[in-house]
Every structure is written in C-alpha cells, then in structure tokens.
Design a protein around this motif. Structure first.
Motif, PDB file in Angstrom:
ATOM      1  N   GLU A 116       0.830  -1.201   0.000  1.00  0.00           N
ATOM      2  CA  GLU A 116       0.000   0.000   0.000  1.00  0.00           C
ATOM      3  C   GLU A 116       0.870   1.259   0.000  1.00  0.00           C
ATOM      4  N   ALA A 117       1.967   1.229   0.770  1.00  0.00           N
ATOM      5  CA  ALA A 117       2.883   2.376   0.774  1.00  0.00           C
ATOM      6  C   ALA A 117       3.513   2.563  -0.601  1.00  0.00           C
ATOM      7  N   GLU A 118       3.897   1.455  -1.230  1.00  0.00           N
ATOM      8  CA  GLU A 118       4.490   1.546  -2.566  1.00  0.00           C
ATOM      9  C   GLU A 118       3.486   2.115  -3.571  1.00  0.00           C
ATOM     10  N   PHE A 119       2.221   1.697  -3.461  1.00  0.00           N
ATOM     11  CA  PHE A 119       1.194   2.226  -4.370  1.00  0.00           C
ATOM     12  C   PHE A 119       1.001   3.723  -4.156  1.00  0.00           C
ATOM     13  N   ILE A 120       0.914   4.148  -2.898  1.00  0.00           N
ATOM     14  CA  ILE A 120       0.723   5.574  -2.605  1.00  0.00           C
ATOM     15  C   ILE A 120       1.894   6.388  -3.155  1.00  0.00           C
ATOM     16  N   ASN A 121       3.092   5.872  -2.969  1.00  0.00           N
ATOM     17  CA  ASN A 121       4.275   6.596  -3.451  1.00  0.00           C
ATOM     18  C   ASN A 121       4.336   6.659  -4.977  1.00  0.00           C
ATOM     19  N   LYS A 129       5.746  15.420  -0.863  1.00  0.00           N
ATOM     20  CA  LYS A 129       6.904  16.289  -0.723  1.00  0.00           C
ATOM     21  C   LYS A 129       7.154  16.661   0.741  1.00  0.00           C
ATOM     22  N   TYR A 130       6.100  16.565   1.572  1.00  0.00           N
ATOM     23  CA  TYR A 130       6.226  16.909   2.991  1.00  0.00           C
ATOM     24  C   TYR A 130       6.597  15.709   3.874  1.00  0.00           C
ATOM     25  N   VAL A 131       6.862  14.568   3.253  1.00  0.00           N
ATOM     26  CA  VAL A 131       7.327  13.400   4.020  1.00  0.00           C
ATOM     27  C   VAL A 131       8.628  12.867   3.411  1.00  0.00           C
ATOM     28  N   GLY A 132       9.441  13.779   2.899  1.00  0.00           N
ATOM     29  CA  GLY A 132      10.722  13.383   2.339  1.00  0.00           C
ATOM     30  C   GLY A 132      10.632  12.750   0.969  1.00  0.00           C
ATOM     31  N   GLY A 133       9.451  12.826   0.334  1.00  0.00           N
ATOM     32  CA  GLY A 133       9.272  12.271  -1.006  1.00  0.00           C
ATOM     33  C   GLY A 133       8.575  10.934  -1.029  1.00  0.00           C
ATOM     34  N   LYS A 134       8.565  10.242   0.114  1.00  0.00           N
ATOM     35  CA  LYS A 134       7.918   8.927   0.189  1.00  0.00           C
ATOM     36  C   LYS A 134       7.159   8.796   1.503  1.00  0.00           C
ATOM     37  N   SER A 136       5.881   6.643   4.524  1.00  0.00           N
ATOM     38  CA  SER A 136       6.404   5.439   5.163  1.00  0.00           C
ATOM     39  C   SER A 136       5.270   4.468   5.438  1.00  0.00           C
ATOM     40  N   LEU A 137       5.554   3.171   5.357  1.00  0.00           N
ATOM     41  CA  LEU A 137       4.554   2.175   5.712  1.00  0.00           C
ATOM     42  C   LEU A 137       4.231   2.208   7.199  1.00  0.00           C
ATOM     43  N   GLU A 138       5.002   2.965   7.998  1.00  0.00           N
ATOM     44  CA  GLU A 138       4.694   3.148   9.413  1.00  0.00           C
ATOM     45  C   GLU A 138       3.675   4.265   9.632  1.00  0.00           C
ATOM     46  N   MET A 139       3.361   5.034   8.587  1.00  0.00           N
ATOM     47  CA  MET A 139       2.380   6.111   8.710  1.00  0.00           C
ATOM     48  C   MET A 139       0.967   5.561   8.525  1.00  0.00           C
ATOM     49  N   CYS A 290      14.582  18.318  14.609  1.00  0.00           N
ATOM     50  CA  CYS A 290      15.136  19.674  14.589  1.00  0.00           C
ATOM     51  C   CYS A 290      14.102  20.605  13.971  1.00  0.00           C
ATOM     52  N   VAL A 291      14.197  21.890  14.301  1.00  0.00           N
ATOM     53  CA  VAL A 291      13.224  22.860  13.796  1.00  0.00           C
ATOM     54  C   VAL A 291      13.948  23.994  13.085  1.00  0.00           C
ATOM     55  N   SER A 292      13.229  24.645  12.193  1.00  0.00           N
ATOM     56  CA  SER A 292      13.777  25.763  11.423  1.00  0.00           C
ATOM     57  C   SER A 292      12.712  26.837  11.284  1.00  0.00           C
ATOM     58  N   VAL A 293      13.167  28.046  10.986  1.00  0.00           N
ATOM     59  CA  VAL A 293      12.243  29.166  10.797  1.00  0.00           C
ATOM     60  C   VAL A 293      11.494  29.020   9.479  1.00  0.00           C
ATOM     61  N   ASP A 294      12.209  28.578   8.448  1.00  0.00           N
ATOM     62  CA  ASP A 294      11.613  28.395   7.126  1.00  0.00           C
ATOM     63  C   ASP A 294      11.558  26.912   6.781  1.00  0.00           C
ATOM     64  N   PRO A 295      10.677  26.508   5.871  1.00  0.00           N
ATOM     65  CA  PRO A 295      10.600  25.092   5.497  1.00  0.00           C
ATOM     66  C   PRO A 295      11.849  24.643   4.749  1.00  0.00           C
ATOM     67  N   ILE A 296      12.418  23.511   5.166  1.00  0.00           N
ATOM     68  CA  ILE A 296      13.580  22.926   4.497  1.00  0.00           C
ATOM     69  C   ILE A 296      13.210  21.501   4.106  1.00  0.00           C
ATOM     70  N   PHE A 297      13.247  21.213   2.815  1.00  0.00           N
ATOM     71  CA  PHE A 297      12.870  19.895   2.314  1.00  0.00           C
ATOM     72  C   PHE A 297      14.116  19.021   2.228  1.00  0.00           C
ATOM     73  N   VAL A 298      14.061  17.865   2.893  1.00  0.00           N
ATOM     74  CA  VAL A 298      15.215  16.969   2.980  1.00  0.00           C
ATOM     75  C   VAL A 298      14.828  15.612   2.397  1.00  0.00           C
ATOM     76  N   PRO A 299      15.436  15.190   1.289  1.00  0.00           N
ATOM     77  CA  PRO A 299      15.093  13.892   0.694  1.00  0.00           C
ATOM     78  C   PRO A 299      15.266  12.747   1.690  1.00  0.00           C
ATOM     79  N   GLY A 300      14.233  11.894   1.782  1.00  0.00           N
ATOM     80  CA  GLY A 300      14.295  10.727   2.647  1.00  0.00           C
ATOM     81  C   GLY A 300      14.063  11.002   4.118  1.00  0.00           C
ATOM     82  N   VAL A 301      13.788  12.266   4.466  1.00  0.00           N
ATOM     83  CA  VAL A 301      13.551  12.644   5.862  1.00  0.00           C
ATOM     84  C   VAL A 301      12.173  13.287   5.957  1.00  0.00           C
ATOM     85  N   TRP A 302      11.407  12.924   6.969  1.00  0.00           N
ATOM     86  CA  TRP A 302      10.029  13.390   7.096  1.00  0.00           C
ATOM     87  C   TRP A 302       9.967  14.887   7.366  1.00  0.00           C
TER      88      TRP A 302
END
Length: 555
Positions: A116-121, A129-134, A136-139, A290-302
C-alpha cells in the motif's frame, strides 16, 4: 503557596508511564504499567486500546496518590506512539486483523502495509513532498488503505480512526479533537502559515476518498495545536484516574515529539535557541528532531511539518526504525547472554569492554571493533534512504561465543546506530540545516559508551539534560500550557526545560570513526548490489512436480 503540579503520561511500545511533575520541571514521581504487544505473524504488531486506557488510569492514580488536594494538579498531558486506533460508532474496539481478538490498534512498528505504501508513493502527489518524497509504511494512510483492502467488515463498521495520542484525549474528556502534531506528521494533513486541511485529491488518488464523508469526521474535523486545552477531565475519567474534574487536558503530541520538545528546551533561554539543535529520542526506535524558521525539504527525511512541535516553526524528523529493540535483539540472540547476572546488562557489557581495552592497551573500547562491522537496518531504513526493505548485516564474525564476543558485537552495534545518525545529519546539512549540537534522551542515552560514541563520531557537542525523563517532561509541558499558566507550549517548555551537561568531541577518535563510517556506507552500497544481483526478475520459479519442490533456473 501550595505547589503546582502537572501529570504527563507516555504510552510507549511496551508500557504506560505517568509522571508527577512540579511547575519547575522537576519530575518527582513515576509509575509504570506494562501493556501487551501482539505479534500474530511477521510484520504484524497490535495492541488493545481498552487495556491501554486501564493502564493509563492505573499509572496516573498511583503516581498522584500522595497529593491530597487534587486541585494542585492543574493539567494532564498525553503522549503516545503514532499507532492507529479503530473504533465503532459506540467507541468499542474493532479487530484490525483476522481472528477473534480485542486488538484494535495497528502499532507504529507494524509493517504489513508495504504494498500500500508503494502504491501511494507511485502516485507522486504533491503531499508526499512533505514526508521526504515517500510516505512510510509506518504512517497511517498505508495502514488505512490496507484495512480497506483486507478487512472489509472492519472498514464498514469503523466510525473513528484515531492516532493513539488522540484516543487518550478522547477517553479523558469525552470530546473529539485531533492533534495537529499527529495529523500533520502521520496522516498527510496539510498545514502551513496560511492554510490547513485535508487534501481531497490526494485521498481520491489513493482510493480513500470515502474518508471525506461527513466533513472528514472519521479521521478528524476538529484540529487543535499541541498544548492547547481540548477539554477538562470528564466525570468518568476523573473517577478512574483519581484526579479532579477541574483538571485541564492538553491536546496531545506523539511520544518522540514530546521528547523533542523537552530536549530542545534544555539549557535554552529563548525560542531562537531552539533552532539548529538536533534532539535524539532513543527508545525502541530513535527519532531525530530539529526545527527551522523556514521550510527545508530533505530527501528521505520526514517533514517539514509546520507547528507540529514548536508553534510557528517547521519540524524536520529523521529516524531509525530499530535501535533499542536492535540492541536487545543482538544481546538476547547471543549464547553468552545467559551469563549476565547483573540487572543492568549494558553496565555488565561495558565493564567487560573496559577490561578488554586494558588488556589490549587501547584507551577506549571504541578501538576494539577494527575488524567487526555492523549495518543496523534490521527493520528497514526510515531515514535517509526511506527504504523499508533494507536489512541488517554483520561482517567479522568468528566461532567465539563468549561474553567477550557479545561485548564486541554490542559496541559495534552502538557504533553502527551512531553512524546511521551521522548519515541523517549529513543529509540535513546538505539540504540547508545547520546542526550546532545534539541532545540525547531515552534508555540508550544512559550508557556512557553510547554518549561518548556520539560525541566522537559526530564531531559536534552532545548535551545530556539533567532531567533524564524528557518524554514525560514534554508531556507535562503540554499540561502546563493547557492549564493557562503559560502563553503557549513554547513558553512552558522554556520555563521547565532545565539544565544539561555538555560533552565535547575528541579529534583523534573522530579519525577512527571516519574509517568505520566509510565501512558503514560501503556495506549499505554492497547490500543494494547484492539485491540487484539476486533480483527475482532474473530468474524463473518452476514446480518440481508432485512434491512441489521448487528451484530457481537462470533464464
């Protein structure tokens, strides 16, 4: 003036803990109650929400029994694992897998929803884009889709799907609301500085558009920020927990995020101090916050998730799916484990390692693993590869089955977990984060060897809060915020965060870890190459006849 108290409750993987916390942030009492984890088949992990609620009430009543005037307890805050609770219209549990049982929770660590995670991705929707691009099957969306496909009766009967922390506030107040933290981080709820809400097009694309019925009532139409009051304790909940009906109940937060809130606030004097810190909440798994003032998109990181932990800040969340559970597995599966007579097996092993270091004339047990290397993704890689198919690897095994071989395997595994964190930090830094220090909490953070390995391998200062129960402290910060005694949860966190001990890296040890880290990354590459070599599409599987003997034949 009478003391003011708050109660923080943490529902972890294997137990429920409640803490009584003074307004200063001092934890004055903790009570723990074990809970059941059902593992009916590989990758299936389930729990019973009724059992968990009973454990919550038992632990709260026990930890507050000496406070005669219950009005001194002004707030109650909940944190829990991001597990999926399924209830019918009467708020009774519905089974989440075949068979007669009371298990109505699909746990965070449940990996049944891989397809199901693979299908959603594969939909490549903007939400991802807000979950690192993929996702997770844990979500929760893959788990919801699995239930719809495989448990049709459950899907038809289900009236409410809740994250476990939100189930606890429902049971406490009798009122339905959802935490922005849970929905944004685990349910693909969209939120930024201007707008927030469910993305209907995303749910339609993945086949879950029916959840939009009745204004999204099944998954949440009242959404509150963590730490805001979601109600007061109901009469029934007050009777069960031994608290007063005047107790303010805080909107909940996920357990790792409660730990992150308390960690980032340790030794901090302003909201600005929270930026650039990386909090590691080390339990069964490890989460990197970690937190930031502006949105930072990190591949593979939620993430980035807006206001999910610190109001007005963007949260980035890395993680390792198996850390404490991996250490336990390594120890319990070794034949020398039975030799341990010390209640603290980590202390026993680290004592053996110190003796071995002396015998080998090295300054630290760190140097004993030159020929022993572990790759730690025994339960998949959450970050930064976002690949649940990754597996564990060990290089350098011998026929030695003594306690010394177990001790070496233990320290090599600790090192591997730290190298996983180092890879996450590299990904964060490459994408725009500036990590200035690392803070640790949780069971593993009580190991001096675990601390020193982080200090030396990451080459940044490591802070250990003086108040070690960061997750429970974070839950009590929510309670303090909900009580109205602070302007918001950030103010409560800064007031209650306490102090921390700082450790600085040793440069000469960093060079050794650099070499070990190079091996770590090479093992990662090698595993992928092995999978390519053995890819099933390169073979055909044929029946061997009546005995159904099957063999692989080259095309």
């Amino acid at each position: 003036m009478a003391d003011i108290y708050y109660v923080g409750v943490d529902v972890g993987t294997s137990n429920v803990r409640a803490a009584l916390v003074r307004h200063t942030g001092a934890v004055v009492g903790i009570h723990s109650v074990p809970i059941t984890v059902s593992n009916p088949k590989p990758d299936y992990y389930e729990q019973d929400s009724n059992e968990i609620w009973q454990a919550v009430c038992q632990s709260v009543k026990a930890v507050t029994c000496d406070i005669e005037e219950k009005s001194q307890i002004q707030g109650l805050g909940f944190t829990a694992t991001c597990s999926l609770v399924v209830l019918d219209k009467d708020l009774e549990p519905i089974a989440v897998s075949p068979g007669k049982n009371n298990f109505n929770i699909v746990m965070w660590m449940d990996h049944r929803a891989k397809q199901e995670a693979e299908f959603i991705n594969s939909q490549d929707h903007n939400v991802l884009k807000y979950v690192g691009g993929k996702v997770s099957l844990e979500m929760q969306t893959p788990k919801l889709l699995w239930l719809k496909k495989h448990m049709k009766n459950t899907w038809a009967m289900a009236a409410h799907f809740l994250d476990l922390p939100d189930f606890l506030t429902l049971k406490s107040t009798g009122q339905f609301s959802r935490s922005l933290c849970s929905l944004v981080c685990k349910w693909t709820y969209m939120c930024d500085e201007q707008t927030q809400g469910w993305d209907y097009n995303f749910f339609k694309a993945i086949g879950l558009e029916d959840l939009a019925d009745d204004d999204w009532n099944k998954i949440g139409k009242v959404v509150l920020a963590p730490g805001t009051q979601c109600g007061k304790l109901s009469a029934a909940a007050a009777l069960e927990s031994g608290l007063s009906e005047s107790t303010h109940v805080a909107t909940s937060i996920i357990d790792a995020h409660a730990g992150g809130l308390a960690l980032l606030a340790a030794d901090a004097t302003s909201k600005k101090n929270l930026i650039g810190r990386l909090g590691l909440i080390c339990g069964t798994s490890t989460c990197h916050m970690c937190v930031s003032v502006d949105p930072i998109f990190v591949p593979g990181v939620w993430g980035p998730y807006y206001s999910a932990m610190i109001p007005g800040c963007w949260l980035t969340e890395g993680g390792q799916s198996s850390t404490g559970s991996l250490i336990d597995h390594i120890i319990k599966s070794h034949p020398a484990a039975k030799e341990c007579t010390d209640k603290n097996v980590y202390k026993w092993l680290e004592g053996i390692l110190e003796e071995m270091a002396d015998m080998n004339f090295v300054s630290s047990p760190t140097y004993l693993t030159k020929d022993l290397h572990v790759y730690p993704d025994f339960h998949g890689n959450r970050s930064p590869l976002a690949d649940p198919s990754m597996m564990g690897m060990v290089c350098g095994l011998t026929l030695d089955s003594s306690s010394k071989s177990l001790a070496l395997l233990y320290v090599a595994t600790l090192q591997a977990l730290v190298y996983g964190t180092r890879q996450i930090i590299e990904q964060l830094t490459t994408s725009g984060h500036n990590i200035t220090c690392v803070l640790l909490c949780g069971g593993l953070s009580k190991s001096p060897l675990f601390i020193s390995t982080h200090v030396d391998a990451l080459d940044v200062p490591v802070l250990i809060p003086d108040e070690t129960e960061s997750v429970l402290l974070g839950a009590s910060m929510l309670a303090a915020s909900a009580s109205g005694n602070y302007s918001d949860v950030t103010a409560a966190a800064l007031a209650m965060g306490g102090t921390a001990q700082s450790y600085r890296p040793e440069i000469f040890r960093k060079r050794y870890h650099d070499q070990k880290y190079a091996v770590f990354k090479k093992m990662q590459i090698d595993q992928k190459e092995y999978k390519d070599i053995m890819h099933v599409s390169k073979y055909t599987v044929q029946s061997g006849g009546d005995d159904d003997d099957k063999s692989l034949n080259s095309p």
